[in-house]
Write a protein that holds these residues in place. Structure first.
Motif, PDB file in Angstrom:
ATOM      1  N   GLU A  62      13.313  -8.184-152.369  1.00 49.80           N
ATOM      2  CA  GLU A  62      13.879  -8.674-153.629  1.00 49.80           C
ATOM      3  C   GLU A  62      12.830  -8.783-154.729  1.00 49.80           C
ATOM      4  OE1 GLU A  62      15.935 -12.293-152.858  1.00 49.80           O
ATOM      5  OE2 GLU A  62      17.425 -11.361-151.546  1.00 49.80           O
ATOM      6  N   GLN A  63      11.601  -9.133-154.361  1.00 46.56           N
ATOM      7  CA  GLN A  63      10.550  -9.213-155.372  1.00 46.56           C
ATOM      8  C   GLN A  63      10.289  -7.841-155.978  1.00 46.56           C
ATOM      9  OE1 GLN A  63       8.991 -12.240-156.287  1.00 46.56           O
ATOM     10  NE2 GLN A  63       8.378 -10.953-158.026  1.00 46.56           N
ATOM     11  N   GLU A  99      23.819  -2.646-149.111  1.00 42.50           N
ATOM     12  CA  GLU A  99      23.059  -3.821-149.539  1.00 42.50           C
ATOM     13  C   GLU A  99      22.921  -4.858-148.431  1.00 42.50           C
ATOM     14  OE1 GLU A  99      23.222  -7.178-153.117  1.00 42.50           O
ATOM     15  OE2 GLU A  99      24.532  -5.417-153.192  1.00 42.50           O
ATOM     16  N   ARG A 103      13.092  -7.016-158.411  1.00 43.96           N
ATOM     17  CA  ARG A 103      12.982  -7.716-159.695  1.00 43.96           C
ATOM     18  C   ARG A 103      11.895  -7.123-160.568  1.00 43.96           C
ATOM     19  NH1 ARG A 103      14.086 -12.250-156.348  1.00 43.96           N
ATOM     20  NH2 ARG A 103      11.857 -12.580-156.023  1.00 43.96           N
ATOM     21  N   TYR A 131      15.536  -0.675-151.995  1.00 43.26           N
ATOM     22  CA  TYR A 131      15.821  -2.109-151.910  1.00 43.26           C
ATOM     23  C   TYR A 131      16.767  -2.401-150.742  1.00 43.26           C
ATOM     24  CZ  TYR A 131      18.430  -6.371-152.651  1.00 43.26           C
ATOM     25  OH  TYR A 131      19.063  -7.573-152.443  1.00 43.26           O
ATOM     26  N   LEU A 184      20.979  -9.288-159.582  1.00 45.93           N
ATOM     27  CA  LEU A 184      19.994  -9.756-158.610  1.00 45.93           C
ATOM     28  C   LEU A 184      18.650 -10.047-159.264  1.00 45.93           C
ATOM     29  CD1 LEU A 184      20.831  -7.339-155.664  1.00 45.93           C
ATOM     30  CD2 LEU A 184      21.061  -9.828-155.620  1.00 45.93           C
ATOM     31  N   ALA A 185      18.284  -9.265-160.275  1.00 46.52           N
ATOM     32  CA  ALA A 185      16.969  -9.405-160.894  1.00 46.52           C
ATOM     33  C   ALA A 185      16.974 -10.327-162.108  1.00 46.52           C
ATOM     34  CB  ALA A 185      16.442  -8.033-161.300  1.00 46.52           C
TER      35      ALA A 185
END
Length: 760
Positions: free
Chosen positions: A462-463, A686, A466, A456, A531-532
Motif C-alpha cells: 500500500e505504501q 485486489e 500511495r 499492487y 486507496l491513496a
C-alpha cells in the motif's frame, strides 16, 4: 512487431607462465557432463552464425560472446538488426540505462549505446592469432557450452595455427550476478609445444556504437587497461577497466591506444604439456553508478582480481542458484524443460532488482529495437516476473514512476493534462514527435496502468501504491480524459485517431483494445485514488460507463476498430480485451472473439500472440490450449542455445522494416506467461490471486509451479489429472479466489482444487 511503414525509418549511423595458487579443482569445479540438462552445447564452430553466440547478462551488463570464446565479431552487411537501426549484427556489450541522444528521428529520442568488447584475451603463436575470426580449419575438438544454471559460457578447442604448434584452449566467461558491474573471463592454455607465446588483454573499440572516446590507456605495471567514453549527444560517461592476473615477474608491454581500443601484451615461453591460466576482471560503470565511474570501475576490477576466479564465480553461481528456486516443471516433457530454461534465463539475464530501468524487447543482448522500451515490458514480460520474481517486476513499474515528470511534460506539450508516455523511447521517456508519441499506440497508457495495479494487487504494498503507483495511474487517466474530450451526440465517448496493437493498421477510430483499456483505466484510477487519498476526477466514472466500443463484426465479437472488415491482423490485439483485461458487456463472447481473431492472425507475425491464445483457450476453449502453447515456442526456438527469434521466418510481419529481433526476450516472456497463467487460471485481484486450474492435453503427468509469489508468501501449485494442490511453502496464510468461492490457504494445510480437463 513495430509500426514503422507509415513514418519511415530514420537510420542511425551513428608471455605466460603457470599461475601459482590456482588449483585444478578450482578451475574445473563447475564442469558439466554430456548428460547435463542445464546446458546447451555447440560442437560446430560457426563464426558467421549470429545465433551461435552465447548471451551473458546480469540485468546491468549484457554481452554476446562469439563462438571463439571472446572478443568482437561482426556478421557482415547481409545480417542486420531490427528497426530502427537496421545495422549489421555484431557481438555487442550493453550497459542498462546507457543511451545516446538521437536527433532527427520520428520515433524516439534515444537509442542504447554499445560498449567496446571487454572479453578479448587473444593468443599469438608463430605469427598467427587466435581471435573471433580465427580460421575454422585450424580448430578441432571444438565445444562451446552455455550453462543456464550458473550463466557461464565455456569454450574449448584445440588450435593448430601450423603443423608445429598445437594448443588446447579453454575460455570460461561470466557476467557476475553477485557484482552488477563485474565481468570475468579466464583462459587456460595447454600447449603441445615448447616455445614463445603471447597473450593480449584487449578492450576492443571496434564493438562500440554511438559513443565517443574520452580515455584509453594501459598500465603494464598494474596489468590494467582503461577505456572511457561518452554516449553521443549526452553527458553520460562510462568506463571499462580490465585487470589481468598473471605472475608478477612477467613484464607486460602496453599497446598503442587507439580511440576506444587499449591493450597490454604479455610475452613468455611455454613448455609442452604444462597448463597456463590468465584471468581478466573487468569493471564496467557509468555515472549512473556514482559521480566517478572510472573510480568505481577500477575498484570493481581490482576487487575482482583480489578475490580471484574461484571466489567470484562461486558468488555469481550462488546468486543464480537463488534465481532458479522458482520453477515451472512439466514431468515427461524434456522438450518443454529445454525451452523453459533458456526462456527464463534470457528474461532473468536482462533485468535486475533495485535498478531504475525496465526491460527491452531484446533485453541486453543486442540493440534490436534500439534498446527502447515498448509495451513489451508491461504486457509480455512483466506478468512472468510478477508471478515468480516480484522484486524484478518492480523495476518495470518503477521505470514508469521515475519517468512520470517527463510524461507530464509530454502531455503539457500537447496542451493536455495528465501524463503521456511515448510508444517507444529510452530511459528519459521523451516524445520524439506528435505522430508517434501522442496519436499512435496509445493503448500503452492502459497497459502501464494495468501493470501498476497488478503489482499492487500481487504484493499488497500500500505504501508503494500511495507514493508511486497511484500517481502514475491517475495521471494517465487524466490524460485520457483530456485526450478523449467530450461526449459526442450519440452519448458516447470516442477515441480518434488511435491504433491498437495490430500494426497493419496505422490509424483507426475506436480501437476495441484502446477503448476497452480506457474503461479499465478509469475504474482502476477510481480504486487507486481512493486507496491513496488522491483526488478523483468526476469524469472517470462517466467515461468508464459510456466509452464507445466498435459494433460487432459477428455476433459476440467486437470489430477491431470502426470500419474493420475482417482483414488479416499482425498480432494479438482485440483478444487482449479478455486477457490481460477482463472486459465484459452484454452479448460479448470471449470464446467467439478468440476464435475469430486467431483465425485472422498472421502466422508470420511476431511470436507473442500464441501465448495469450494459450491463456484464453485454457479458460474458454481448453482443447486448443496445448496447440497454442506449442505454437508459442517451438517455431521460434533456434539452435544451438535455444533462444527465441521474433519470427518463425525472416520477417516479423508483412510491413516490417528490418530483420526479426534476436534474442527476443518479449517472446520468451510471453511463452512463460502462457505456462504460468493458462493452466493455473491465475489472475490478480485486489483481494488475492484467482485460481482455476486445467491441465493441457500434452502434459499427462501434470505440471508444477514452484514459488509463486503472493504478497510475502510463496505457493507451490501441483496440477495433476486427478486434482490440483496449492500449498503455502513460505510465509503467511494466503487468501485465494477459486471456482468454489474465496478461501484461505494456511501453511501445512494444502488446498485441493478440481483440475479441469483439456477436452471434456
Amino acid at each position: 512487431m513495430r509500426l514503422v511503414s507509415s513514418f519511415g525509418a530514420v537510420l542511425l549511423t551513428c608471455a605466460l607462465v603457470p599461475l601459482p595458487g590456482i588449483s585444478a579443482v578450482a578451475v574445473a569445479q563447475d564442469e558439466e557432463t554430456d548428460g547435463d540438462d542445464w546446458s546447451a552445447v555447440s560442437e560446430t564452430f560457426e563464426p558467421e552464425n549470429f545465433r551461435a553466440a552465447p548471451y551473458l547478462g546480469n540485468g546491468r551488463i549484457g554481452a554476446m560472446i562469439p563462438p571463439s570464446g571472446g572478443g568482437y565479431h561482426d556478421y557482415g552487411t547481409l545480417v542486420r538488426t531490427s528497426f530502427p537501426l537496421l545495422e549489421p549484427r555484431y557481438t555487442g556489450t550493453y550497459l542498462a540505462g546507457f543511451y545516446a541522444r538521437q536527433s532527427g528521428s520520428l520515433n524516439n529520442t534515444e537509442v542504447i549505446a554499445a560498449l567496446p568488447a571487454w572479453s578479448g584475451l587473444t593468443l599469438d603463436v608463430a605469427g598467427r592469432t587466435y581471435q573471433a575470426d580465427v580460421d575454422p580449419a585450424t580448430l578441432t575438438q571444438y565445444r562451446q557450452r552455455l550453462n543456464y544454471r550458473d550463466a557461464t559460457a565455456t569454450t574449448e578447442a584445440t588450435w593448430a595455427p601450423d603443423a608445429e604448434h598445437r594448443l588446447d584452449l579453454t575460455y570460461r566467461t561470466f557476467v557476475s550476478r553477485a557484482q552488477p558491474n563485474l565481468a570475468v573471463q579466464q583462459l587456460s592454455i595447454t600447449p603441445r609445444f615448447s616455445g614463445p607465446l603471447t597473450v593480449t588483454d584487449l578492450i576492443d573499440g571496434a564493438a562500440a556504437r554511438r559513443v565517443t572516446a574520452t580515455t584509453a590507456d594501459a598500465d603494464p605495471d598494474r596489468k590494467q587497461i582503461t577505456v572511457g567514453m561518452r554516449a553521443d549527444g549526452t553527458d553520460s560517461a562510462a568506463f571499462l577497466v580490465s585487470t589481468v592476473t598473471t605472475p608478477d615477474e612477467l613484464n607486460g608491454i602496453a599497446l598503442p591506444a587507439n580511440g576506444l581500443t587499449a591493450g597490454t601484451r604479455f610475452d613468455g615461453t611455454v613448455a609442452a604439456g604444462r597448463s597456463y591460466t590468465v584471468t581478466k576482471y573487468v569493471g564496467i560503470a557509468s555515472n549512473a553508478d556514482g559521480a566517478d565511474p572510472r573510480a568505481i570501475a577500477t575498484e570493481i576490477s581490482d576487487s575482482g582480481a583480489a578475490h580471484g576466479f574461484a571466489a567470484t564465480h562461486a558468488e555469481h553461481a550462488a546468486a543464480w542458484d537463488r534465481l532458479w528456486e522458482p520453477a515451472i516443471e512439466i514431468p515427461g516433457r524434456d522438450d518443454y524443460r529445454d525451452w523453459i530454461r533458456p526462456a527464463l534465463y534470457s528474461v532473468l539475464s536482462s533485468v535486475r532488482a533495485g535498478q531504475r530501468w525496465s526491460v527491452q524487447p531484446a533485453g541486453l543482448s543486442s540493440d534490436d529495437y534500439g534498446g527502447l522500451t515498448y509495451w513489451d515490458a508491461e504486457t509480455w514480460i512483466f506478468p512472468t516476473l510478477l508471478a515468480l520474481y516480484p522484486e524484478l517486476a518492480r523495476t518495470v513499474v518503477d521505470f514508469r514512476v521515475a519517468a512520470l515528470p517527463q510524461a507530464e511534460a509530454n502531455a503539457r506539450a500537447y496542451g493536455l493534462a495528465g501524463a503521456l508516455y511515448p510508444w517507444n523511447d529510452g530511459p528519459t521517456q521523451r516524445c520524439a514527435s506528435p505522430g508517434v508519441c501522442g496519436l499512435v499506440q496509445e493503448h500503452l497508457g492502459n497497459e502501464i496502468v494495468l501493470a501498476q495495479w497488478q503489482y499492487y494487487s500481487a504484493t499488497g504494498d500500500e505504501q508503494w501504491l500511495r507514493d508511486s503507483g497511484a500517481p502514475v495511474i491517475t495521471a494517465i487517466a487524466n490524460y485520457q480524459v483530456a485526450r478523449i474530450g467530450p461526449k459526442l451526440p450519440d452519448g458516447r465517448y470516442h477515441y480518434a485517431p488511435a491504433a491498437g496493437a495490430d500494426e497493419y493498421v496505422t490509424f483507426s477510430v475506436d480501437s476495441a483494445l484502446t477503448n476497452a483499456g480506457v474503461m479499465a483505466t478509469m475504474r482502476t484510477a477510481m480504486s487507486a485514488a481512493r486507496l491513496a487519498g488522491l483526488p478523483e476526477n468526476p469524469r472517470w466514472a462517466d467515461i468508464a460507463a459510456n466509452m464507445a466500443m466498435p459494433p460487432d463484426i459477428v455476433p459476440g465479437v467486437p470489430a477491431e476498430y470502426l470500419g474493420y472488415q475482417g482483414a488479416k491482423i499482425k498480432q494479438a490485439d482485440t483478444v487482449l480485451i479478455s486477457y490481460p483485461y477482463s472486459y465484459t458487456a452484454p452479448g460479448y463472447s470471449p470464446e467467439a472473439t478468440l476464435v475469430y481473431y486467431f483465425d485472422r492472425t498472421d502466422p508470420d507475425g511476431p511470436n507473442m500472440s500464441n501465448s495469450v491464445g494459450a491463456i484464453l483457450s485454457a479458460k474458454y476453449d481448453p482443447c486448443r490450449t496445448q496447440q497454442f502453447l506449442d505454437q508459442s515456442v517451438q517455431p521460434y526456438v533456434r539452435p544451438p542455445y535455444r533462444f527465441q527469434s521474433e519470427a518463425r521466418g525472416e520477417r516479423s510481419g508483412a510491413n516490417t522494416v528490418g530483420q526479426p529481433a534476436w534474442i527476443f526476450v518479449t517472446g520468451a516472456g510471453g511463452f512463460l506467461q502462457g505456462l504460468l497463467y493458462g493452466p493455473s487460471g491465475l489472475r490478480w485481484t485486489e483481494t488475492g490471486p484467482r485460481l482455476d486450474p486445467m491441465l493441457p492435453s500434452g502434459f499427462p503427468n501434470g505440471m508444477t509451479v514452484r514459488d509463486l509469489a503472493v504478497r510475502d508468501s510463496k505457493l507451490t501449485l501441483r496440477i495433476r489429472p486427478e486434482g490440483t494442490t496449492v500449498e503455502v511453502t513460505a510465509g503467511d496464510p494466503v487468501s485465494v479466489e477459486t471456482p468454489g468461492g474465496p478461501t484461505t490457504i494456511r501453511p501445512g494445510v494444502p488446498l485441493t482444487l478440481p483440475t479441469r480437463s483439456a477436452c471434456p
